[in-house]
Write an enzyme that holds these catalytic residues in place. Structure first.
Site, PDB file in Angstrom:
ATOM      1  N   HIS A 229      14.410   5.860   0.361  1.00 25.93           N
ATOM      2  CA  HIS A 229      13.752   7.175   0.398  1.00 25.93           C
ATOM      3  C   HIS A 229      12.788   7.358  -0.762  1.00 25.93           C
ATOM      4  O   HIS A 229      12.928   6.695  -1.782  1.00 25.93           O
ATOM      5  CB  HIS A 229      14.798   8.287   0.367  1.00 25.93           C
ATOM      6  CG  HIS A 229      15.584   8.375   1.645  1.00 25.93           C
ATOM      7  ND1 HIS A 229      15.048   8.795   2.830  1.00 25.93           N
ATOM      8  CD2 HIS A 229      16.881   8.055   1.915  1.00 25.93           C
ATOM      9  CE1 HIS A 229      15.970   8.778   3.779  1.00 25.93           C
ATOM     10  NE2 HIS A 229      17.078   8.314   3.252  1.00 25.93           N
TER      11      HIS A 229
ATOM     12  N   LYS B 236       0.864  -1.184   0.000  1.00 24.12           N
ATOM     13  CA  LYS B 236       0.000   0.000   0.000  1.00 24.12           C
ATOM     14  C   LYS B 236       0.901   1.235   0.000  1.00 24.12           C
ATOM     15  O   LYS B 236       1.701   1.418   0.914  1.00 24.12           O
ATOM     16  CB  LYS B 236      -0.905  -0.014   1.243  1.00 24.12           C
ATOM     17  CG  LYS B 236      -2.015   1.023   1.226  1.00 24.12           C
ATOM     18  CD  LYS B 236      -3.084   0.676   0.183  1.00 24.12           C
ATOM     19  CE  LYS B 236      -4.301   1.566   0.308  1.00 24.12           C
ATOM     20  NZ  LYS B 236      -5.104   1.275   1.499  1.00 24.12           N
ATOM     21  N   HIS B 237       0.764   2.046  -1.024  1.00 26.37           N
ATOM     22  CA  HIS B 237       1.577   3.265  -1.156  1.00 26.37           C
ATOM     23  C   HIS B 237       3.061   2.940  -1.042  1.00 26.37           C
ATOM     24  O   HIS B 237       3.807   3.599  -0.323  1.00 26.37           O
ATOM     25  CB  HIS B 237       1.156   4.311  -0.128  1.00 26.37           C
ATOM     26  CG  HIS B 237      -0.264   4.765  -0.306  1.00 26.37           C
ATOM     27  ND1 HIS B 237      -0.895   5.581   0.575  1.00 26.37           N
ATOM     28  CD2 HIS B 237      -1.176   4.510  -1.271  1.00 26.37           C
ATOM     29  CE1 HIS B 237      -2.135   5.819   0.178  1.00 26.37           C
ATOM     30  NE2 HIS B 237      -2.320   5.161  -0.958  1.00 26.37           N
TER      31      HIS B 237
ATOM     32  N   ASN C 259      12.323   5.951   8.058  1.00 27.17           N
ATOM     33  CA  ASN C 259      12.932   4.951   8.925  1.00 27.17           C
ATOM     34  C   ASN C 259      12.062   3.700   8.965  1.00 27.17           C
ATOM     35  O   ASN C 259      10.849   3.803   9.082  1.00 27.17           O
ATOM     36  CB  ASN C 259      13.119   5.496  10.338  1.00 27.17           C
ATOM     37  CG  ASN C 259      14.232   6.526  10.416  1.00 27.17           C
ATOM     38  OD1 ASN C 259      15.307   6.297   9.900  1.00 27.17           O
ATOM     39  ND2 ASN C 259      13.955   7.653  11.071  1.00 27.17           N
TER      40      ASN C 259
END
Length: 516
Positions: free
Chosen positions: A516, A279-280, A420
């Protein structure tokens, strides 16, 4: 001059798709064909009237065919602007105008894609004369038509009688420059490849220049948001996002494609049957099990709320029993190497469900590319694997075999969680995932809060070192028994001390996995 009547054409092609149809149409229209090497041989054998380039220039093909079209009679005929001055110079030097250039290039990319190809073989497949003629004709598109793609032959044949319009020649010119640009980029990439990633990556490994060659294969409805324009570009025609790889469902959106890619990347990390729910771009449930349906149910159990509207990936052909369970959940898309008939029968009842079957489930990107203001950041993929021989147990207590297996699983999942990243896991399944927080302790708390069952007895994986002991304190109080992390913090001693206080086993990998 708006339309160009073709009187003379030079043809030299490696890909002979549609060649005879074009050549016969040119002959029928009274066009003189000049041709080289294998192309001339093919046409002559098929009864097409052809003038060999060596007869046309009065100079033999030399150096094993390396030099044949690099001649003033060829390039003068292509580059002439048809002005009085150019026409006079052509007459003085016995040069005839060439109105059409039909070229495709030596198959360099196909050659270097083969196994065991030597540098000598690769270099011999670098075309020289072809790109020169293409660029000359493309530059002089006002007076010359340049054809580099067999897909354009039909339009050219249709236009022979009336002449090829200027706008069509301009389009063909643009396409030709794209062809030579991509060709040069492919050669450059081969000769200056970015080296594979590893623990000792060097800044010297990246080439001085980085060229891209991606073809648009789909225009998206919109980008991440409806007010953003987007398109899909791909290097490989068998990318998982092409229509031929989608068995059913609505068109994939920009965000769907991002999530599908993330799901497939994670699913293929495992050798055992695996289920991944994304999800995302973050995994909200991952599990491995000898039974595929069990793996899916375990993955779903991790975070069933977030799984709603997610992307589900499998690393084995999807079975009917698994499909029945999936049908109980709203999912945007399913991706798997294949589907059995029962699975397709069940899934196709959900008309909007996107069912994706990639031609090559192992297809990987060579580079990770990220836009920044004024440029691009380019890196090799994070495809390093865990080597148990390099793991370092830093706690007083050594992990059990079961804990070590669970930590290896959690470590693999954590590679694919936005930083993180904290992953709690046990027995080949995620129990809680904390992603994308500004502090590691927040990720640890979120992972615990997401857990649908007790995390007591679970292991924890962290994508980077713990800067403080607070993350270990939170895990220890929750009942985490073992931790795998890179290590390398100035406070490692404090972190290890905290682990020992809770009787936790701690393993350092020496490998960080920021995402990231």
């Amino acid at each position: 001059m708006e339309s160009l009547k073709i009187k003379r054409a030079i043809i030299s092609v490696s890909d002979k798709t549609g060649l005879l149809s074009l050549a016969r149409a040119l002959n029928g229209a009274g066009v003189e064909i000049v041709s080289t090497g294998g192309t001339a041989k093919t046409l002559i054998e098929c009864g097409v009237d052809v003038t060999k380039v060596s007869d046309y220039t009065g100079f033999p093909e030399i150096m094993g065919g390396r030099v044949k079209t690099l001649h003033p009679k060829i390039h003068g005929g292509i580059l002439s602007r048809r002005t009085k001055e150019d026409i006079k110079e052509m007459a003085d030097n016995q040069i005839e105008p060439i109105d059409m250039v039909v070229i495709n290039l030596y198959p360099f990319e196909q050659t270097v894609a083969g196994e065991g190809v030597t540098e000598e073989e690769a270099v011999e497949n670098i075309d020289i004369g072809g790109p020169c003629m293409i660029r000359a004709a493309a530059k002089n598109f006002r007076h010359v038509a340049v054809v580099t793609d067999p897909a354009d032959y039909a339009a050219v044949i249709e236009a022979l009688e009336g002449g090829i319009p200027l706008e069509e020649r301009r389009r063909l010119s643009y396409k030709a420059f794209a062809k030579t640009s991509a060709y040069d980029a492919a050669i450059h990439r081969y000769l200056s490849q970015i080296k594979p990633s590893g623990k000792s990556a060097s800044k010297e490994d990246a080439p001085d220049k980085f060229n891209l060659d991606y073809k648009k294969i789909a225009a998206m409805r919109y980008g991440e948001n409806p007010h953003q324009t987007a398109a899909l570009y791909a290097k490989y025609h068998d990318t998982v996002y092409t229509g031929k790889n989608q068995l059913q469902g609505k068109e994939l959106s920009y965000n769907n494609i991002v999530d599908v890619s993330a799901a497939m990347e994670l699913a293929r990390e495992f050798d055992k049957p695996c289920a991944v729910i994304i999800k995302h771009t973050n995994p909200c449930g991952v599990a491995v099990d000898d039974d595929q349906t069990a793996a899916y149910l375990k993955a779903l159990e991790c975070d069933p709320v977030s799984a709603f509207g997610g992307i589900i990936a499998f690393n084995r052909p999807l079975e009917g029993s698994t499909a029945k369970e999936i049908s109980k959940l709203f999912a945007e898309a399913i991706i798997a190497p294949d589907y059995d008939e029962k699975a397709l029968t069940v899934l196709k009842k959900k008309k909007n469900l996107r069912i994706i079957k990639p031609e090559d489930f192992s297809l990987e990107e060579e580079h990770i590319i990220k836009n920044v203001v004024g440029g691009l950041l380019v890196q090799s993929p994070d495809n390093v694997t865990l080597d148990e021989k390099t793991l370092k147990v830093v706690s007083k207590r050594k992990p059990t075999d079961e804990e070590m297996d669970a930590m290896k699983f959690a470590w693999t999942v954590a590679k694919h969680v936005k930083s993180n990243a904290i992953v709690y896991a046990r027995d080949g399944r995620t129990v809680g995932v904390g992603a994308g927080q500004m502090s590691r302790i927040d990720s640890a708390k979120i992972a615990g809060g997401k857990a649908q069952s007790s995390i007591k007895g679970c292991v924890m994986s962290s994508d980077a070192f713990f800067p403080f002991r607070d993350g270990i304190d939170a895990a220890g109080k929750a009942g985490i028994t073992a931790v795998i992390q890179p290590g390398g913090s100035v406070r490692d001693d404090e972190v290890i001390e905290a682990a020992d206080e809770y009787g936790m086993a701690m393993v350092f990998t020496g490998i960080r996995h920021f995402r990231h």
